[in-house]
Scaffold this motif. Structure first.
Motif, PDB file in Angstrom:
ATOM      1  N   UNK A   1      40.793  35.877  43.662  1.00  0.00           N
ATOM      2  CA  UNK A   1      40.845  36.199  45.084  1.00  0.00           C
ATOM      3  C   UNK A   1      39.633  35.649  45.810  1.00  0.00           C
ATOM      4  N   UNK A   2      38.632  35.243  45.076  1.00  0.00           N
ATOM      5  CA  UNK A   2      37.460  34.599  45.663  1.00  0.00           C
ATOM      6  C   UNK A   2      37.600  33.084  45.591  1.00  0.00           C
ATOM      7  N   UNK A   3      36.791  32.379  46.375  1.00  0.00           N
ATOM      8  CA  UNK A   3      36.767  30.907  46.362  1.00  0.00           C
ATOM      9  C   UNK A   3      35.727  30.461  45.338  1.00  0.00           C
ATOM     10  N   UNK A   4      36.149  29.892  44.194  1.00  0.00           N
ATOM     11  CA  UNK A   4      35.215  29.528  43.128  1.00  0.00           C
ATOM     12  C   UNK A   4      34.056  28.622  43.572  1.00  0.00           C
ATOM     13  N   UNK A   5      34.301  27.758  44.548  1.00  0.00           N
ATOM     14  CA  UNK A   5      33.248  26.837  44.968  1.00  0.00           C
ATOM     15  C   UNK A   5      32.127  27.535  45.730  1.00  0.00           C
ATOM     16  N   UNK A   6      32.294  28.804  46.061  1.00  0.00           N
ATOM     17  CA  UNK A   6      31.205  29.568  46.675  1.00  0.00           C
ATOM     18  C   UNK A   6      30.184  30.033  45.634  1.00  0.00           C
ATOM     19  N   UNK A   7      30.583  30.007  44.361  1.00  0.00           N
ATOM     20  CA  UNK A   7      29.643  30.434  43.313  1.00  0.00           C
ATOM     21  C   UNK A   7      28.574  29.361  43.151  1.00  0.00           C
ATOM     22  N   UNK A   8      27.303  29.734  43.233  1.00  0.00           N
ATOM     23  CA  UNK A   8      26.235  28.726  43.160  1.00  0.00           C
ATOM     24  C   UNK A   8      26.155  27.992  41.821  1.00  0.00           C
ATOM     25  N   UNK A   9      26.793  28.528  40.775  1.00  0.00           N
ATOM     26  CA  UNK A   9      26.723  27.888  39.456  1.00  0.00           C
ATOM     27  C   UNK A   9      28.085  27.386  38.969  1.00  0.00           C
TER      28      UNK A   9
ATOM     29  N   UNK B   1      47.775  32.321  15.966  1.00  0.00           N
ATOM     30  CA  UNK B   1      49.039  31.957  16.576  1.00  0.00           C
ATOM     31  C   UNK B   1      49.364  32.843  17.782  1.00  0.00           C
ATOM     32  N   UNK B   2      48.725  34.002  17.878  1.00  0.00           N
ATOM     33  CA  UNK B   2      49.046  34.912  18.980  1.00  0.00           C
ATOM     34  C   UNK B   2      47.903  35.061  19.980  1.00  0.00           C
ATOM     35  N   UNK B   3      46.851  34.310  19.800  1.00  0.00           N
ATOM     36  CA  UNK B   3      45.720  34.390  20.725  1.00  0.00           C
ATOM     37  C   UNK B   3      46.076  33.707  22.048  1.00  0.00           C
ATOM     38  N   UNK B   4      45.525  34.208  23.175  1.00  0.00           N
ATOM     39  CA  UNK B   4      45.790  33.554  24.465  1.00  0.00           C
ATOM     40  C   UNK B   4      45.183  32.146  24.508  1.00  0.00           C
ATOM     41  N   UNK B   5      45.924  31.211  25.085  1.00  0.00           N
ATOM     42  CA  UNK B   5      45.427  29.846  25.197  1.00  0.00           C
ATOM     43  C   UNK B   5      45.052  29.494  26.631  1.00  0.00           C
ATOM     44  N   UNK B   6      45.425  30.326  27.580  1.00  0.00           N
ATOM     45  CA  UNK B   6      45.047  30.138  28.983  1.00  0.00           C
ATOM     46  C   UNK B   6      44.189  31.304  29.422  1.00  0.00           C
ATOM     47  N   UNK B   7      43.112  30.991  30.114  1.00  0.00           N
ATOM     48  CA  UNK B   7      42.211  32.024  30.614  1.00  0.00           C
ATOM     49  C   UNK B   7      41.932  31.746  32.083  1.00  0.00           C
ATOM     50  N   UNK B   8      42.273  32.697  32.946  1.00  0.00           N
ATOM     51  CA  UNK B   8      41.952  32.617  34.361  1.00  0.00           C
ATOM     52  C   UNK B   8      40.771  33.538  34.620  1.00  0.00           C
ATOM     53  N   UNK B   9      39.736  33.008  35.261  1.00  0.00           N
ATOM     54  CA  UNK B   9      38.512  33.773  35.480  1.00  0.00           C
ATOM     55  C   UNK B   9      38.137  33.760  36.954  1.00  0.00           C
ATOM     56  N   UNK B  10      37.937  34.941  37.513  1.00  0.00           N
ATOM     57  CA  UNK B  10      37.447  35.057  38.877  1.00  0.00           C
ATOM     58  C   UNK B  10      35.922  35.119  38.801  1.00  0.00           C
ATOM     59  N   UNK B  11      35.264  33.995  39.110  1.00  0.00           N
ATOM     60  CA  UNK B  11      33.810  33.938  38.983  1.00  0.00           C
ATOM     61  C   UNK B  11      33.093  34.455  40.220  1.00  0.00           C
ATOM     62  N   UNK B  12      33.823  34.628  41.309  1.00  0.00           N
ATOM     63  CA  UNK B  12      33.252  35.227  42.509  1.00  0.00           C
ATOM     64  C   UNK B  12      34.340  35.981  43.260  1.00  0.00           C
ATOM     65  N   UNK B  13      33.932  37.011  43.970  1.00  0.00           N
ATOM     66  CA  UNK B  13      34.872  37.735  44.824  1.00  0.00           C
ATOM     67  C   UNK B  13      34.705  37.318  46.279  1.00  0.00           C
ATOM     68  N   UNK B  14      33.761  36.421  46.541  1.00  0.00           N
ATOM     69  CA  UNK B  14      33.523  35.966  47.917  1.00  0.00           C
ATOM     70  C   UNK B  14      34.554  34.903  48.297  1.00  0.00           C
ATOM     71  N   UNK B  15      34.923  34.887  49.580  1.00  0.00           N
ATOM     72  CA  UNK B  15      35.849  33.873  50.058  1.00  0.00           C
ATOM     73  C   UNK B  15      35.508  33.513  51.495  1.00  0.00           C
ATOM     74  N   UNK B  16      35.727  32.246  51.844  1.00  0.00           N
ATOM     75  CA  UNK B  16      35.445  31.778  53.196  1.00  0.00           C
ATOM     76  C   UNK B  16      36.717  31.643  54.036  1.00  0.00           C
ATOM     77  N   UNK B  17      37.826  32.153  53.532  1.00  0.00           N
ATOM     78  CA  UNK B  17      39.078  32.177  54.290  1.00  0.00           C
ATOM     79  C   UNK B  17      39.507  33.633  54.475  1.00  0.00           C
TER      80      UNK B  17
END
Length: 170
Positions: free
Chosen positions: A58-66, A1-17
């Motif tokens: 802070x990175x753009x996720x679509x830059x991650x090759x996977x 009942x107290x476990x987190x149900x939302x997880x935000x993950x930064x899969x890359x720190x690279x960004x094209x902006x």
């Protein structure tokens, strides 16, 4: 009942902006790293109650090759994969791949629909971004399983863009 149900993950720190309001820009952070699939899987293992897993940061996720593989892994585990993107790399083929992998939610970081967008979020041309978003929205309208949103960093510099952004969101 107290476990987190939302997880935000930064899969890359690279960004094209190069957004002047971004913490990455303000802090001078310039690291260029991608999360490994093993680390991503381990994170999902550690948080089994995280139903919604959002690839964001802070990175753009679509830059991650996977990125498509990560979305597929979240869906395979019976969770709801989500993504926050600036939309610049969301070409039609990638949009199809993300749908096929099980993407269920996407938010586009967009502060303006005019050339002012390129001032607020320097990087790819706003027309290219808008074309990618429109293409994705056509797929979303056809599929109806993916929720969509626009995320805007509002400030005095773009208050005149609220109505056009809201119109686009409809």
């Amino acid at each position: 009942a107290t476990e987190p149900v939302f997880l935000n993950v930064e899969i890359t720190t690279r960004c094209n902006a190069r957004c002047p309001h971004c913490a990455r820009f303000i802090s001078g952070r310039d690291d260029q790293a991608d999360m490994t699939p093993e680390a991503f899987a381990r994170l999902l293992d550690l948080l089994p109650h995280a139903y919604r897993v959002t690839l964001v940061g802070l990175g753009e996720p679509l830059l991650h090759p996977q990125v498509v593989d990560f979305v597929r892994e979240v869906a395979r585990r019976g969770r709801r994969p989500a993504l926050v993107t600036n939309g610049s790399l969301l070409a039609p083929a990638l949009s199809e791949e993300l749908f096929d992998a099980g993407l269920r939610s996407i938010a586009f970081s967009l502060d303006a629909l005019s050339p002012k967008s390129e001032e607020l979020r320097p990087g790819p041309p706003v027309e290219e971004i808008l074309n990618n978003i429109r293409g994705f929205m056509r797929l979303a309208a056809r599929d109806r399983t993916v929720s969509t949103a626009i995320f805007s960093a509002l400030s005095p510099r773009n208050l005149d863009q609220i109505e056009p952004l809201a119109d686009m969101a409809l």
